[in-house]
Design an enzyme around this catalytic site. Sequence first.
Site, PDB file in Angstrom:
ATOM      1  N   THR A  36       0.832  -1.169   0.083  1.00 45.74           N
ATOM      2  CA  THR A  36      -0.014  -0.165  -0.056  1.00 45.74           C
ATOM      3  C   THR A  36       0.905   1.179   0.003  1.00 45.74           C
ATOM      4  O   THR A  36       1.879   1.206   0.668  1.00 45.74           O
ATOM      5  CB  THR A  36      -0.938   0.000   1.428  1.00 45.74           C
ATOM      6  OG1 THR A  36      -1.806  -1.140   1.280  1.00 45.74           O
ATOM      7  CG2 THR A  36      -1.652   1.372   1.397  1.00 45.74           C
ATOM      8  N   THR A  48       4.163   4.603  -3.398  1.00 46.40           N
ATOM      9  CA  THR A  48       5.343   3.839  -4.349  1.00 46.40           C
ATOM     10  C   THR A  48       4.862   2.765  -5.076  1.00 46.40           C
ATOM     11  O   THR A  48       4.814   2.407  -6.128  1.00 46.40           O
ATOM     12  CB  THR A  48       6.518   3.559  -3.332  1.00 46.40           C
ATOM     13  OG1 THR A  48       6.684   4.465  -2.303  1.00 46.40           O
ATOM     14  CG2 THR A  48       7.661   2.933  -4.240  1.00 46.40           C
ATOM     15  N   GLU A  68      -0.688  -5.153   6.025  1.00 44.21           N
ATOM     16  CA  GLU A  68       0.790  -5.450   5.365  1.00 44.21           C
ATOM     17  C   GLU A  68       1.665  -6.368   6.008  1.00 44.21           C
ATOM     18  O   GLU A  68       2.312  -7.198   5.333  1.00 44.21           O
ATOM     19  CB  GLU A  68       1.563  -4.116   5.531  1.00 44.21           C
ATOM     20  CG  GLU A  68       0.638  -3.155   4.606  1.00 44.21           C
ATOM     21  CD  GLU A  68       1.175  -1.712   4.665  1.00 44.21           C
ATOM     22  OE1 GLU A  68       1.152  -0.934   3.378  1.00 44.21           O
ATOM     23  OE2 GLU A  68       1.754  -1.213   5.651  1.00 44.21           O
ATOM     24  N   LYS A  94      14.457   6.942   2.372  1.00 42.02           N
ATOM     25  CA  LYS A  94      13.869   6.284   3.397  1.00 42.02           C
ATOM     26  C   LYS A  94      14.947   5.474   4.236  1.00 42.02           C
ATOM     27  O   LYS A  94      14.752   4.326   5.159  1.00 42.02           O
ATOM     28  CB  LYS A  94      12.857   5.266   2.950  1.00 42.02           C
ATOM     29  CG  LYS A  94      11.946   5.756   2.074  1.00 42.02           C
ATOM     30  CD  LYS A  94      10.578   6.207   3.061  1.00 42.02           C
ATOM     31  CE  LYS A  94       9.478   6.730   2.239  1.00 42.02           C
ATOM     32  NZ  LYS A  94       8.615   5.811   1.475  1.00 42.02           N
TER      33      LYS A  94
HETATM   34  C1  5RP Z   1       1.527   2.020   4.555  1.00 43.19           C
HETATM   35  C2  5RP Z   1       2.704   1.773   4.285  1.00 43.19           C
HETATM   36  C3  5RP Z   1       3.491   2.319   3.300  1.00 43.19           C
HETATM   37  O1  5RP Z   1       4.147   1.334   2.593  1.00 43.19           O
HETATM   38  C4  5RP Z   1       4.349   3.290   3.621  1.00 43.19           C
HETATM   39  O2  5RP Z   1       4.057   4.473   4.433  1.00 43.19           O
HETATM   40  C5  5RP Z   1       5.330   4.123   2.551  1.00 43.19           C
HETATM   41  O3  5RP Z   1       4.487   4.723   1.644  1.00 43.19           O
HETATM   42  P1  5RP Z   1       4.698   5.534   0.536  1.00 43.19           P
HETATM   43  O4  5RP Z   1       5.314   4.657  -0.632  1.00 43.19           O
HETATM   44  O5  5RP Z   1       3.557   6.250   0.174  1.00 43.19           O
HETATM   45  O6  5RP Z   1       6.004   6.511   0.700  1.00 43.19           O
HETATM   46  O7  5RP Z   1       3.560   1.497   5.348  1.00 43.19           O
HETATM   47  O8  5RP Z   1       0.883   1.356   5.773  1.00 43.19           O
END
Ligand code: 5RP
Length: 225
Positions: free
Chosen positions: A28, A31, A106, A124
Amino acid sequence: MDQSALKKVAAERAVDFVEDGMTLGLGTGSTVFFLVEAIARRVREEHLHITGVSTSSRTETQAKELGIPMIGIDDTDHIDLTIDGADEIDRHFQGIKGGGAAHTLEKMVATTSAQNIWIVDSSKLVDTLGAFPLPTEVIPFGHTQVERRLAAEGLNPVWRRNDAGELVTTHNGNYVLDLHVGKIAHPHLLAQFLDAQTGILEHGLFLDIVNKVVVGTESGAEVLN
Ligand code: 5RP
């Protein structure tokens, strides 16, 4: 390149690890949005047979709209590979997820999966986890007691709220309590503590789960094994 473009670089490289016939966990976030688009393209153009298992209604809706066949997690006895985003990851592949409040689903999909790949932009990658507030999912009954307990431990809990100031609720109807812990020197010890707290359904520390990380950088995608 902006952060979004770097996410797309990572997602479009990660799709190379998808093979015909796979049952694929789909994470989710923004990305993963690019990932789902890239998988759908391969399904369309190369006639790949992929079955997706999603971690949120957002991903499920996008995948179905783009023609990726989807099943529920309880409708399969295996998931070959899960590809997901992350909020932080350290050099030992320990990470934090839950920025999108989907970490319980997840983690369920990730721990059912034979392999896990995370796709991230280079911001990240961290030396020590914890600058990103650690999400926990807390059941409504007694949630204030959980907050008090965590505050007493110095974990600086803050309820996640939406723009209207209302408590954010998860897919499961629970609340999200973000822990502003600063540097997490011992992630396994913190995970053990949180696992033992009645009222916390799941926390966002994903430890010893990830096999590979695809990082979007200015000079292209970097694959870390
Ligand atoms: C959702 C998540 C997402 O994978 C995480 O927040 C990264 O999100 P993004 O790809 O929008 O930076 O853990 O619960």
